[in-house]
Design an enzyme around this catalytic site. Structure first.
Site, PDB file in Angstrom:
ATOM      1  N   TRP A   1       0.791  -1.089  -0.006  1.00 38.82           N
ATOM      2  CA  TRP A   1      -0.169  -0.158   0.051  1.00 38.82           C
ATOM      3  C   TRP A   1       0.822   1.337  -0.135  1.00 38.82           C
ATOM      4  O   TRP A   1       0.648   2.198  -0.875  1.00 38.82           O
ATOM      5  CB  TRP A   1      -1.072   0.181   1.259  1.00 38.82           C
ATOM      6  CG  TRP A   1      -1.938  -1.260   1.021  1.00 38.82           C
ATOM      7  CD1 TRP A   1      -2.044  -2.087   2.123  1.00 38.82           C
ATOM      8  CD2 TRP A   1      -2.940  -1.394  -0.011  1.00 38.82           C
ATOM      9  NE1 TRP A   1      -2.930  -2.914   1.523  1.00 38.82           N
ATOM     10  CE2 TRP A   1      -3.612  -2.473   0.432  1.00 38.82           C
ATOM     11  CE3 TRP A   1      -3.338  -0.501  -1.036  1.00 38.82           C
ATOM     12  CZ2 TRP A   1      -4.746  -2.983  -0.382  1.00 38.82           C
ATOM     13  CZ3 TRP A   1      -4.283  -1.159  -1.861  1.00 38.82           C
ATOM     14  CH2 TRP A   1      -4.856  -2.427  -1.538  1.00 38.82           C
TER      15      TRP A   1
ATOM     16  N   ASP B   1      -1.404   6.470   6.388  1.00 41.44           N
ATOM     17  CA  ASP B   1      -2.600   5.832   6.053  1.00 41.44           C
ATOM     18  C   ASP B   1      -2.715   4.661   7.270  1.00 41.44           C
ATOM     19  O   ASP B   1      -1.833   3.737   7.499  1.00 41.44           O
ATOM     20  CB  ASP B   1      -2.170   5.035   4.901  1.00 41.44           C
ATOM     21  CG  ASP B   1      -3.121   3.925   4.377  1.00 41.44           C
ATOM     22  OD1 ASP B   1      -4.321   3.604   4.938  1.00 41.44           O
ATOM     23  OD2 ASP B   1      -2.888   3.319   3.251  1.00 41.44           O
TER      24      ASP B   1
ATOM     25  N   LYS C   1     -11.884  -2.006   6.635  1.00 41.34           N
ATOM     26  CA  LYS C   1     -10.995  -2.844   7.403  1.00 41.34           C
ATOM     27  C   LYS C   1     -11.524  -2.800   8.808  1.00 41.34           C
ATOM     28  O   LYS C   1     -11.936  -3.769   9.389  1.00 41.34           O
ATOM     29  CB  LYS C   1      -9.485  -2.332   7.401  1.00 41.34           C
ATOM     30  CG  LYS C   1      -8.948  -1.951   6.231  1.00 41.34           C
ATOM     31  CD  LYS C   1      -8.745  -3.190   5.268  1.00 41.34           C
ATOM     32  CE  LYS C   1      -8.547  -3.167   3.733  1.00 41.34           C
ATOM     33  NZ  LYS C   1      -7.420  -2.204   3.294  1.00 41.34           N
TER      34      LYS C   1
HETATM   35  C1  LIG Z   1      -6.903  -1.962   2.026  1.00 44.11           C
HETATM   36  C2  LIG Z   1      -6.164  -0.798   2.090  1.00 44.11           C
HETATM   37  C3  LIG Z   1      -5.960   0.121   1.233  1.00 44.11           C
HETATM   38  C4  LIG Z   1      -6.835   0.243   0.034  1.00 44.11           C
HETATM   39  O1  LIG Z   1      -8.145   0.553   0.428  1.00 44.11           O
HETATM   40  P1  LIG Z   1      -9.200   0.811  -0.619  1.00 44.11           P
HETATM   41  O2  LIG Z   1     -10.349   1.457   0.098  1.00 44.11           O
HETATM   42  O3  LIG Z   1      -9.561  -0.393  -1.354  1.00 44.11           O
HETATM   43  O4  LIG Z   1      -8.559   1.813  -1.691  1.00 44.11           O
HETATM   44  C5  LIG Z   1      -4.783   1.235   1.394  1.00 44.11           C
HETATM   45  N1  LIG Z   1      -3.875   1.170   2.561  1.00 44.11           N
HETATM   46  C6  LIG Z   1      -4.128   0.246   3.339  1.00 44.11           C
HETATM   47  C7  LIG Z   1      -3.279   0.233   4.511  1.00 44.11           C
HETATM   48  C8  LIG Z   1      -5.237  -0.772   3.276  1.00 44.11           C
HETATM   49  O5  LIG Z   1      -5.303  -1.764   4.065  1.00 44.11           O
END
Ligand SMILES: *Cc1c(COP(=O)(O)O)cnc(C)c1O
Length: 360
Positions: A101, A171, A195
């Site tokens: 990511w 993030d 998540k």
């Molecule tokens: C799942 C995830 C993403 C991507 O998320 P989307 O909403 O599908 O774009 C980005 N960063 C992390 C840390 C993730 O776990």
């Protein structure tokens, strides 16, 4: 009705109490005679829902007044572009690449300016967090970017990097609301909600007010400008209203559970059950350097692909589902987010013990 223990990395398990509440309100939300799905986002009823959601999130995270909370679409991935478009005034930013990511964010930023990879753990399949106490932070960097919990690899920054005075952008998709954070240490802290919070289709961006400006890169679409959404209270266009509603329910659930201190205690307790078992197992082993282990995503392997596949299959038959690891790590991954009860982790470990006895 039969519920499984769902160890999916995302979309992921939600609190049963919340699912029951939203089911009960499906036909008639709070006397409106309609579902939140059917409701105008300009209605008084919905304004109350979004206002409450924001306030509850502010209470949970202790968000300072000089930060805005934005409920946006496009998922976490859209932020990979939106962040440089809005923040790269010098066209330079530093990235710490600790997984896929972070790597995707780093690659996307290269479209908008100079993205500098100042640290990485790719040499060992992202199984650790690099030492970030004295990195070569670029003098002209507009920000330093991290992915705080690496969903795929199961690592977590236990300490924030020393950004040498530069803005920190993080993030937190897979560790959102899993423990208390000091929001004031970040310029932007953001995450996709699917998540650890709610249904898929939304990202929450917590952004320091002075970073919200009209001075964005030329050509930045209106919809990708933070100011558009900040000025409109996340209602510039139709938001993911139902998702905001469910997330709001989860915020109330978290508050009722005792807030983020209590979630941290529970998450540590749950993760310890699994890691303690892995550390003494003859068959299974964790893939991450112990000090960098995530409380949320726990990858493990047997070292034998066929055995891994057998385990995933038999576990699913026993009601322990979505344990297959990400294709880049192989093996297994148990995601044990806030809504995964301790009983689910105990059931997993009991099953692993039995499997080990039968197969080791
Ligand atoms: C799942 C995830 C993403 C991507 O998320 P989307 O909403 O599908 O774009 C980005 N960063 C992390 C840390 C993730 O776990």
């Amino acid at each position: 009705m039969s519920r499984v223990y769902n160890f999916s990395a995302g979309p992921a398990v939600l609190p049963e109490e919340v699912l029951k509440e939203v089911a009960a309100e499906m036909m008639d939300y709070n006397g409106t005679g309609m579902s939140v799905m059917e409701m105008s986002h300009r209605s008084a009823a919905f304004q109350q829902i979004i206002d409450d959601a924001e306030q509850d999130l502010r209470d949970l995270m202790n968000i300072p007044d000089n930060y805005k909370v934005l409920f946006l679409q496009g998922g976490a991935s859209q932020q990979f572009a939106m962040i440089p478009m809005n923040l790269m005034k010098n066209k330079s930013a530093d990235y710490i690449v600790t997984g896929q990511w972070a790597k995707k964010a780093y690659q996307e930023a290269q479209k908008y300016g100079k993205a500098n990879k100042i640290a990485s753990s790719e040499d060992k399949t992202f199984s650790y967090i690099p030492d970030c106490s004295d990195l070569p932070v670029s003098p002209d960097a507009d920000y330093v970017y991290i992915c705080e919990n690496n969903t795929i690899y199961g690592t977590k920054f236990k300490e924030l990097p020393n950004t040498k005075g530069k803005l920190l952008v993080s993030d937190v998709s897979s560790c959102f609301l899993s423990e208390p954070v000091d929001v004031s240490k970040y310029g932007i802290i953001y995450g996709g909600v699917q998540k650890n919070i709610g249904p898929a289709g939304m990202v929450i961006v917590i952004i320091r007010e002075d970073l919200i400006t009209e001075d964005v890169l030329p050509g930045t679409p209106t919809m990708l400008t933070y100011k558009t959404h900040a000025d409109a209270g996340s209602l510039y266009n139709t938001p993911n209203a139902y998702c905001i509603y469910v997330c709001g329910k989860v915020f109330k659930w978290l508050k009722a559970m005792g807030g983020l201190e209590e979630m941290k205690r529970r998450n540590e307790e749950k993760a310890k059950i699994l890691y303690d078992f892995l550390d003494q197992s003859r068959l299974f082993k964790g893939t991450v350097v112990a000090k960098d282990r995530s409380l949320m995503n726990v990858p493990f392997v047997t070292g034998d692909k066929e055995m891994d596949a057998k385990f995933v299959k038999e576990a699913a038959a026993a009601g322990l589902v979505n344990l297959k690891g990400h294709r880049s790590v192989g093996g297994m991954r148990a995601s044990i987010y806030n809504a995964m009860p301790k009983a689910g982790v105990e059931a997993l470990v009991a099953f692993m013990k039995k499997f080990e006895e039968e197969n080791a």
